[in-house]
Write an enzyme that holds these catalytic residues in place. Structure first.
Site, PDB file in Angstrom:
ATOM      1  N   THR A 127     -17.077  70.121  -0.723  1.00 44.08           N
ATOM      2  CA  THR A 127     -17.474  70.283   0.694  1.00 44.08           C
ATOM      3  C   THR A 127     -16.454  71.089   1.488  1.00 44.08           C
ATOM      4  O   THR A 127     -16.754  71.573   2.579  1.00 44.08           O
ATOM      5  CB  THR A 127     -17.600  68.908   1.380  1.00 44.08           C
ATOM      6  OG1 THR A 127     -16.296  68.297   1.385  1.00 44.08           O
ATOM      7  CG2 THR A 127     -18.574  68.011   0.657  1.00 44.08           C
ATOM      8  N   ASP A 169      -3.625  78.985  -4.637  1.00 41.45           N
ATOM      9  CA  ASP A 169      -3.467  77.636  -4.093  1.00 41.45           C
ATOM     10  C   ASP A 169      -1.984  77.395  -3.802  1.00 41.45           C
ATOM     11  O   ASP A 169      -1.171  77.281  -4.717  1.00 41.45           O
ATOM     12  CB  ASP A 169      -3.992  76.609  -5.105  1.00 41.45           C
ATOM     13  CG  ASP A 169      -4.016  75.213  -4.524  1.00 41.45           C
ATOM     14  OD1 ASP A 169      -2.972  74.759  -4.003  1.00 41.45           O
ATOM     15  OD2 ASP A 169      -5.071  74.574  -4.569  1.00 41.45           O
TER      16      ASP A 169
END
Ligand code: PRP
Ligand code: URA
Length: 207
Positions: free
Chosen positions: A107, A199
């Site tokens: 999400t 990341d």
């Protein structure tokens, strides 16, 4: 973009390029991120107010300045930790709060898992630190927590920002000053910044 300061200093841009480089391993990544954070801090604190004071040198009296407000640094865990130490060295009297947020992978919603902040932030200058501003979900969630504690003067310091994230932060916090070394092209389908640096947490800590 209004309220967004892109720090174009050559040392900042030189270091950002080393951080973007996929070959930069965690040991070097940690060192360079720490260095660049200190350089960015000069720009991010340029508008701090200071009160005039007098100081006695060994020879005479001199006019000087003292910062008007105490500072609270708030790194967003994990990646914000990589910018904390060098900033703290420059403002050793600062207090340090922590906000733990993790983006849920599908999400992309920021889930809060930790918060330790002064009970009342009204009288402080707050510097919110996170190398990456991607969807902006984490920055908005962090700001919500700071506002709950009454924060009135907050600056957001990122290393790389996506236009999508800036727009989202602007929708929720139109007056929040954002300092970044780069505004990149866009987000990819997984919510990573392109070209970005990957990341940030994983590159800092190797996991
Ligand atoms: C990264 C980064 C930001 C966030 C930005 O943290 O450090 O906090 O993503 O993304 P957003 O703007 O879309 O919210 P992450 O959630 O991966 O946690 P980590 O630092 O622990 O790896
Ligand atoms: N978080 C990161 O660490 N990198 C990105 O590109 C997006 C979110």
């Amino acid at each position: 973009m209004k309220g967004v300061t892109v720090i174009t200093h050559p040392l900042v841009q030189h270091n950002l390029t080393r951080l973007r480089d996929r070959r930069t391993r965690p040991q070097e990544f940690r060192r360079v991120l720490s260095e660049v954070a200190a350089l960015m801090l000069y720009e991010a604190t340029r508008s701090f107010t200071a009160n005039p004071v007098n100081v006695q040198t060994p020879l005479a009296s001199a006019r000087g300045f003292k910062l008007s407000r105490e500072v609270v640094l708030v790194p967003v865990l994990r990646a914000g930790l990589g910018m904390l130490d060098s900033i703290l060295q420059l403002i050793p009297s600062a207090r340090v709060g922590f906000i733990g947020l993790k983006r849920e992978e599908t999400t992309l919603r920021a889930q809060s898992y930790h918060k330790s902040l002064p009970a009342d932030l009204r009288r402080f200058e707050v510097i919110l630190i996170d190398p990456m501003l991607a969807t902006g979900g984490s920055a908005v969630a962090a700001m919500d927590l700071l506002k709950e504690r009454g924060a009135q003067r907050v600056r957001l310091v990122n290393l790389v920002a996506a236009p999508e994230g800036i727009r989202r932060v602007r929708r929720h916090y139109p007056a929040l000053p954002i300092f970044t070394a780069a505004v990149d092209r866009r987000l990819d389908e997984q919510g990573y910044i392109l070209p970005g640096l990957g990341d940030a947490g994983d590159r800092l800590f190797g996991v």
